[in-house]
Design an enzyme around this catalytic site. Structure first.
Site, PDB file in Angstrom:
ATOM      1  CB  SER A 174       0.730   2.619   6.400  1.00  0.00           C
ATOM      2  OG  SER A 174       1.542   3.365   5.535  1.00  0.00           O
ATOM      3  CG  LEU A 209      -3.151   7.454  -0.201  1.00  0.00           C
ATOM      4  CD1 LEU A 209      -2.511   8.172  -1.396  1.00  0.00           C
ATOM      5  CD2 LEU A 209      -4.604   7.891  -0.070  1.00  0.00           C
ATOM      6  CB  SER A 239       2.295  13.407  -6.230  1.00  0.00           C
ATOM      7  OG  SER A 239       2.270  14.537  -5.400  1.00  0.00           O
ATOM      8  CE1 TYR A 297       6.609  11.320  -3.553  1.00  0.00           C
ATOM      9  CE2 TYR A 297       5.815  13.565  -3.836  1.00  0.00           C
ATOM     10  CZ  TYR A 297       5.563  12.224  -3.636  1.00  0.00           C
ATOM     11  OH  TYR A 297       4.273  11.779  -3.532  1.00  0.00           O
ATOM     12  CE  LYS A 336       4.835   9.667  -6.140  1.00  0.00           C
ATOM     13  NZ  LYS A 336       4.216   8.334  -6.149  1.00  0.00           N
ATOM     14  CB  THR A 338      -0.692   8.764   4.591  1.00  0.00           C
ATOM     15  OG1 THR A 338       0.374   9.479   3.964  1.00  0.00           O
ATOM     16  CG2 THR A 338      -1.941   8.849   3.738  1.00  0.00           C
TER      17      THR A 338
HETATM   18  N1  LIG Z   1       0.280  11.398   1.581  1.00  0.00           N
HETATM   19  C1  LIG Z   1       0.463  12.342   0.688  1.00  0.00           C
HETATM   20  O1  LIG Z   1       0.439  13.553   1.019  1.00  0.00           O
HETATM   21  C2  LIG Z   1       0.617  11.969  -0.749  1.00  0.00           C
HETATM   22  C3  LIG Z   1       0.355  12.948  -1.737  1.00  0.00           C
HETATM   23  C4  LIG Z   1       0.514  12.601  -3.071  1.00  0.00           C
HETATM   24  C5  LIG Z   1       0.919  11.326  -3.421  1.00  0.00           C
HETATM   25  N2  LIG Z   1       1.171  10.399  -2.447  1.00  0.00           N
HETATM   26  C6  LIG Z   1       1.620   9.071  -2.866  1.00  0.00           C
HETATM   27  O2  LIG Z   1       0.737   8.111  -2.314  1.00  0.00           O
HETATM   28  C7  LIG Z   1       1.409   6.849  -2.257  1.00  0.00           C
HETATM   29  C8  LIG Z   1       1.131   6.198  -0.908  1.00  0.00           C
HETATM   30  O3  LIG Z   1       1.747   6.953   0.110  1.00  0.00           O
HETATM   31  P1  LIG Z   1       1.051   7.238   1.504  1.00  0.00           P
HETATM   32  O4  LIG Z   1       0.728   8.683   1.543  1.00  0.00           O
HETATM   33  O5  LIG Z   1      -0.029   6.258   1.763  1.00  0.00           O
HETATM   34  O6  LIG Z   1       2.296   7.037   2.480  1.00  0.00           O
HETATM   35  P2  LIG Z   1       2.601   5.922   3.594  1.00  0.00           P
HETATM   36  O7  LIG Z   1       1.498   5.883   4.595  1.00  0.00           O
HETATM   37  O8  LIG Z   1       3.981   6.245   4.051  1.00  0.00           O
HETATM   38  O9  LIG Z   1       2.596   4.552   2.782  1.00  0.00           O
HETATM   39  C9  LIG Z   1       3.671   4.150   1.967  1.00  0.00           C
HETATM   40  C10 LIG Z   1       3.553   2.668   1.698  1.00  0.00           C
HETATM   41  O10 LIG Z   1       4.629   2.273   0.833  1.00  0.00           O
HETATM   42  C11 LIG Z   1       5.265   1.127   1.393  1.00  0.00           C
HETATM   43  N3  LIG Z   1       6.679   1.084   1.046  1.00  0.00           N
HETATM   44  C12 LIG Z   1       7.636   1.998   1.327  1.00  0.00           C
HETATM   45  N4  LIG Z   1       8.827   1.585   0.890  1.00  0.00           N
HETATM   46  C13 LIG Z   1       8.622   0.346   0.333  1.00  0.00           C
HETATM   47  C14 LIG Z   1       9.472  -0.604  -0.281  1.00  0.00           C
HETATM   48  N5  LIG Z   1      10.795  -0.389  -0.417  1.00  0.00           N
HETATM   49  N6  LIG Z   1       8.933  -1.766  -0.737  1.00  0.00           N
HETATM   50  C15 LIG Z   1       7.598  -2.001  -0.599  1.00  0.00           C
HETATM   51  N7  LIG Z   1       6.756  -1.126  -0.035  1.00  0.00           N
HETATM   52  C16 LIG Z   1       7.261   0.033   0.431  1.00  0.00           C
HETATM   53  C17 LIG Z   1       5.076   1.286   2.914  1.00  0.00           C
HETATM   54  O11 LIG Z   1       5.122   0.002   3.549  1.00  0.00           O
HETATM   55  P3  LIG Z   1       6.365  -0.620   4.331  1.00  0.00           P
HETATM   56  O12 LIG Z   1       7.008   0.479   5.113  1.00  0.00           O
HETATM   57  O13 LIG Z   1       5.725  -1.673   5.191  1.00  0.00           O
HETATM   58  O14 LIG Z   1       7.241  -1.204   3.287  1.00  0.00           O
HETATM   59  C18 LIG Z   1       3.656   1.834   2.962  1.00  0.00           C
HETATM   60  O15 LIG Z   1       2.725   0.779   2.912  1.00  0.00           O
HETATM   61  C19 LIG Z   1       2.890   7.146  -2.526  1.00  0.00           C
HETATM   62  O16 LIG Z   1       3.201   6.789  -3.863  1.00  0.00           O
HETATM   63  C20 LIG Z   1       2.988   8.652  -2.353  1.00  0.00           C
HETATM   64  O17 LIG Z   1       4.035   9.198  -3.116  1.00  0.00           O
HETATM   65  C21 LIG Z   1       1.024  10.693  -1.123  1.00  0.00           C
END
Ligand SMILES: NC(=O)c1ccc[n+]([C@@H]2O[C@H](COP(=O)([O-])OP(=O)(O)OC[C@H]3O[C@@H](n4cnc5c(N)ncnc54)[C@H](OP(=O)(O)O)[C@@H]3O)[C@@H](O)[C@H]2O)c1
Length: 269
Positions: free
Chosen positions: A19, A21, A143, A156, A160, A191
């Site tokens: 899902s 990013l 982040s 968190y 980061k 996301t």
């Molecule tokens: N969205 C924001 O605002 C934001 C801002 C700054 C940084 N980030 C960073 O961006 C990155 C991606 O996050 P996102 O925003 O795309 O969130 P997301 O849509 O919740 O995606 C998170 C992904 O991580 C996977 N995941 C979670 N737990 C896992 C585990 N134990 N083993 C393997 N995979 C796992 C999930 O897949 P499954 O559930 O299928 O395992 C999912 O594919 C993260 O590192 C987050 O900290 C996000």
């Protein structure tokens, strides 16, 4: 500064690709890639992403693994070895947060953040450096939160900070080996992150003001890929995030703490 990683014909492994990013990295890399390995826990969601990438050139493999465990991390390298896959790009993207104070947090969710955001990223990188073909690339998703201590998102933000520090040191260590390391520090991005970070009891803090920094996942990922291909060690996607990141890093710590305390006491972070 490293020379940059050429995206054409890349062979990439993307964590958290089911899902947000991670799925967007898969979509934007697919037209360039020889093959992709998509890693996450949910097999059905990975298959959906794989289906959406249908194209004649790119081979897409799904590797179901829980990266918060040693067994899951080992399963990823075993998968690569069993299929004879030699990657040249690692995207360490899987991560999660937890909205609310540390004292009221669930120990399991705290441990999962430490395991996924730091240990998985570190140990996967360690296991893959010897397997990465040169020229190689590593994209670590940190982040904007890595630049400040964040009340009600304390663990968190600290994980980061680790990712940013680790990545910048690694970029220096690996530049001479033909591996570009790019650390990406997105601001709030729509996301599933917020859904996962919210607590089941519905208590949450007011995150007003974040809208100003928000940019879509497609833009975050295209700037990240532009960064690794041009050899940048650090990417803050978007003008607002770039300015905020610079301000947070330049601001005297005591002023920053005062601002954070005022917002926290008002119930806003
Ligand atoms: N969205 C924001 O605002 C934001 C801002 C700054 C940084 N980030 C960073 O961006 C990155 C991606 O996050 P996102 O925003 O795309 O969130 P997301 O849509 O919740 O995606 C998170 C992904 O991580 C996977 N995941 C979670 N737990 C896992 C585990 N134990 N083993 C393997 N995979 C796992 C999930 O897949 P499954 O559930 O299928 O395992 C999912 O594919 C993260 O590192 C987050 O900290 C996000």
């Amino acid at each position: 500064m490293a020379n940059g990683f050429p995206l054409e014909k890349c062979r990439a492994i993307i964590t958290g690709a089911s899902s947000g990013l991670g799925a967007e990295f898969a979509r934007q890399l697919a037209p360039h890639a020889e093959w992709l390995v998509l890693v996450a826990r949910r097999a059905d969601a990975l298959e959906e992403v794989k289906k959406s990438l249908a194209g004649p050139k790119t081979q897409v493999h799904c590797c179901v693994a829980d990266l918060a465990t040693d067994a899951g991390r080992e399963a990823v390298t075993a998968f690569l070895d069993a299929h004879g896959l030699k990657p040249n790009l690692l995207v360490n993207n899987a991560g999660l947060g937890d909205y609310g104070t540390f004292a009221s947090s669930a120990a399991d969710k705290t441990r999962m953040q430490l395991e996924l955001n730091m240990t998985a990223l570190t140990m996967l990188t360690h296991a893959l450096i010897p397997r990465l073909q040169r020229p190689g690339g590593i994209i670590n998703i940190s982040s904007l939160a890595s630049t400040i201590p964040m009340p009600a998102l304390a663990v968190y933000a600290a994980t980061k900070s680790y990712v940013t520090s680790f990545s910048e040191a690694l970029a220096v260590e690996l530049a001479g080996e033909g591996i570009t390391v790019t650390c990406v520090c997105p601001g709030p991005t729509p996301t599933n992150f917020s859904k996962t970070a919210k607590r089941a009891d519905g208590t949450d803090t007011d995150r007003e003001g974040q809208g100003l920094l928000r940019i879509p996942p497609s833009q975050v990922v295209s700037l990240a890929l532009d960064g690794v291909s041009t050899g940048r060690a650090s990417v803050f996607p978007g003008t607002g995030v770039t300015i905020a990141g610079s301000l947070f890093r330049l601001m005297p710590r005591w002023i920053l703490r005062r601002v954070l305390r005022r917002r926290f006491n008002k119930g806003t972070v």
